[in-house]
Design an enzyme around this catalytic site. Structure first.
Site, PDB file in Angstrom:
ATOM      1  N   HIS A  85     -10.391   0.071   2.515  1.00  0.00           N
ATOM      2  CA  HIS A  85     -10.057   0.307   1.097  1.00  0.00           C
ATOM      3  C   HIS A  85      -8.718  -0.359   0.751  1.00  0.00           C
ATOM      4  CE1 HIS A  85     -10.299   3.407  -2.407  1.00  0.00           C
ATOM      5  NE2 HIS A  85      -9.564   2.361  -2.773  1.00  0.00           N
ATOM      6  N   HIS A  87      -6.818  -3.172  -2.314  1.00  0.00           N
ATOM      7  CA  HIS A  87      -6.912  -3.874  -3.602  1.00  0.00           C
ATOM      8  C   HIS A  87      -6.017  -5.115  -3.490  1.00  0.00           C
ATOM      9  CE1 HIS A  87      -8.585  -0.297  -5.830  1.00  0.00           C
ATOM     10  NE2 HIS A  87      -7.985   0.333  -4.841  1.00  0.00           N
ATOM     11  N   PHE A  88      -6.629  -6.263  -3.211  1.00  0.00           N
ATOM     12  CA  PHE A  88      -5.826  -7.486  -3.060  1.00  0.00           C
ATOM     13  C   PHE A  88      -5.676  -8.253  -4.385  1.00  0.00           C
ATOM     14  CE2 PHE A  88      -6.071  -8.218   1.856  1.00  0.00           C
ATOM     15  CZ  PHE A  88      -5.218  -7.154   2.029  1.00  0.00           C
ATOM     16  N   ARG A  89      -6.117  -7.630  -5.488  1.00  0.00           N
ATOM     17  CA  ARG A  89      -5.844  -8.137  -6.853  1.00  0.00           C
ATOM     18  C   ARG A  89      -6.283  -9.587  -7.063  1.00  0.00           C
ATOM     19  NH1 ARG A  89      -5.219  -2.914  -8.295  1.00  0.00           N
ATOM     20  NH2 ARG A  89      -3.295  -1.988  -7.606  1.00  0.00           N
ATOM     21  N   HIS A 204     -15.356   7.114  -5.567  1.00  0.00           N
ATOM     22  CA  HIS A 204     -14.091   7.702  -6.018  1.00  0.00           C
ATOM     23  C   HIS A 204     -14.483   8.985  -6.745  1.00  0.00           C
ATOM     24  CE1 HIS A 204      -9.906   7.278  -8.028  1.00  0.00           C
ATOM     25  NE2 HIS A 204     -10.370   8.496  -8.269  1.00  0.00           N
ATOM     26  N   HIS A 258     -10.741   8.248  -0.225  1.00  0.00           N
ATOM     27  CA  HIS A 258      -9.429   8.888  -0.464  1.00  0.00           C
ATOM     28  C   HIS A 258      -9.510  10.379  -0.801  1.00  0.00           C
ATOM     29  CE1 HIS A 258     -10.310   7.887  -4.614  1.00  0.00           C
ATOM     30  NE2 HIS A 258      -9.835   6.656  -4.581  1.00  0.00           N
ATOM     31  N   ASP A 332      -5.959   2.588   0.874  1.00  0.00           N
ATOM     32  CA  ASP A 332      -5.991   2.414  -0.573  1.00  0.00           C
ATOM     33  C   ASP A 332      -4.760   1.604  -1.008  1.00  0.00           C
ATOM     34  OD1 ASP A 332      -6.656   2.443  -3.196  1.00  0.00           O
ATOM     35  OD2 ASP A 332      -6.505   4.616  -3.475  1.00  0.00           O
TER      36      ASP A 332
END
Ligand code: DOR
Ligand code: ZN
Length: 465
Positions: A85, A87-89, A204, A258, A332
């Site tokens: 998990h 978030h590499f944008r 989520h 999460h 996350d």
């Protein structure tokens, strides 16, 4: 460091050589890379062994191997960590992170595979966007998988995208980005659609109606804790209950991500144990190391969704890790810039904190403090993620497996420093902590990508091409 002293054959070169360059310049001199004199986590225990690597794979785990030797005296070698998990944008949010910076941060943290989330700008809800992201992700120095976002318009398309993704993501509520599916009918449909693909649906789980209600109650408050109170435990519990019901009705492979509360963990324990369901879950570093006290003190730098909880919840999280209720520890990793986090209006400051490079240091420190066993660390960060998401040949140190490895120094004590963060967002909520146990060398598919503070180029693999 950053270079390694090569054995007898290359000593005549009278200099230290970057091992990656050496391999590209003279491929025929050596056949086998040997990680020498290491303590290796193999068959669930630590053994004094050498690891022989040819190409991408581990070919031998024995004593007294010879070849192109890399001294690992004093280091413990673990399977490369898998972070399911992050978030590499990238896209329109390169200022926060991009695939190069994020994956280098991962390599520094001993992570050899990441699974990237879908709330990009624009979100990954179409085949075309997924393919575009695949092109962008080629910058990654570690291996990767991409999730696909479930939205009202795409539940019919899943079979086309399924072979190309690590899993499907369902947002039951609003969070960063505008991807959400709040209608219970569509939520259940998404479980049905994912079931047909055989992939995992990653959820989520916060219930939007409960969030709306709580937000209404606390809307006049400006203190930091208002964020936590506006996203109460009950929201997680209601969403988890519905997700479990959908999982049971449809038989979809379900993973709740999460998880932050003792309440939800009790529900998950029952579903797993009493109902023998195909359900797994992860928690993140946040809920293991932070509580509402930290939110009060750190404000936006401890703001995330779901929010931090009470000390009792934190204790439940640790207990659930110990007793296999929590299968996976993820991060996350959700980077936002310092400027964004320092925004004047706390209510609109984006939620999320970075973590991909800090998971192993924090957990190795916990092992040193006897809060966690090394076996549980490996299970939750390597073996279980590989098994749940069906990664063949990874997550375990075994002859024939890919040489995704991390060598750690269990005795090294170091402070977490802002200037050493590789993530582009440039900060860490763990700054100032003194941690014992750090990754020293990371190998991805047999290539040394990180070596004591230095990062090297590597082309990570898309594991779901
Ligand atoms: O705190 C969070 N940040 N929670 C999420 O669900 C999304 C994430 C982000 O992308 O920033
Ligand atoms: Zn996330």
């Amino acid at each position: 460091m950053g270079t390694v002293l090569i054995n007898e054959c290359t000593r005549s070169m009278q200099k230290t050589v970057n091992i990656n360059n050496l391999y590209t310049s003279c491929p025929n001199i050596f056949s086998m890379k040997v990680l020498k004199d290491a303590t290796v986590f193999v068959d669930n225990v630590l053994k004094k062994r050498d690891i022989g690597i040819e190409g991408e794979k581990i070919v031998k785990i024995e004593k007294n191997l010879h070849g192109d030797e890399i001294d690992c005296t004093g280091l413990v070698i673990l399977p490369g960590a898998i972070d399911i998990h992050v978030h590499f944008r990238d896209f329109r949010e390169k200022r926060k992170e991009d695939w190069f910076s994020g994956s280098r941060a991962a390599a520094k943290g001993g992570v050899t595979t990441v699974f990237d989330m879908v709330n990009n700008d624009p979100p990954i809800t179409t085949y075309e966007r997924l393919m575009k992201k695949k092109r962008i992700a080629k910058k990654s120095v570690v291996n990767y998988g991409l999730y696909f976002g479930l939205g009202p318009g795409n539940l019919g398309d899943l079979n086309d995208v399924a072979p190309h993704v690590c899993g499907f993501k369902l947002h039951m509520c609003k969070t960063t980005g505008d991807l959400l599916l709040t209608d219970p009918v569509l939520q259940k449909k998404s479980f049905e659609a994912v079931k047909k693909t055989g992939k995992v649906i990653v959820v989520h789980a916060e219930d939007q109606k409960t969030l709306d209600m709580a937000e209404g109650i606390h809307k006049k408050r400006c203190d930091f804790l208002a964020h936590a109170d506006s996203r109460p435990r009950l929201a997680e519990s209601r969403a988890v209950a519905y997700a479990i019901a959908c999982a049971k009705e449809t038989g979809a492979k379900t993973h709740l991500t999460h998880i932050s509360t003792g309440l939800a963990l009790t529900q998950i324990r029952r579903a797993k144990q009493r109902d023998a369901m195909d359900i797994t879950c992860d928690t993140t570093l946040t809920y293991m190391f932070f509580t509402r006290d930290n939110l009060e003190e750190m404000g936006a730098f401890c703001k995330m969704n779901p929010p931090v909880r009470t000390k009792e919840d934190l204790v439940s999280v640790w207990e659930s890790i110990k007793y296999n209720i929590i299968d996976i520890i993820s991060t996350d990793h959700a980077p936002h810039t310092i400027k964004e986090k320092e925004g004047e209006d706390f209510k609109t400051v984006p939620a999320g904190i970075p973590g991909v490079e800090m998971r192993l240091p924090l957990l190795l420190d916990a092992v040193n403090k006897n809060m966690l066993t090394l076996e549980t660390l490996v299970k939750t960060c390597c073996t279980n993620p590989a098994r749940r998401f069906n990664l063949k040949g990874r997550g375990e140190i075994k002859e024939g497996n890919y040489a995704d490895l991390v060598a750690v120094n269990m005795d090294l004590r170091k402070d977490v420093k802002r200037e050493e963060q590789v993530t582009k967002c440039g900060w860490s909520p763990y700054e100032g902590m003194s941690l014992k146990g750090w990754p020293i060398k990371t190998f991805v598919n047999g290539n040394l990508v990180y070596n004591f503070g230095k990062l090297y180029h590597n082309q990570g693999k898309d594991l779901f091409e």
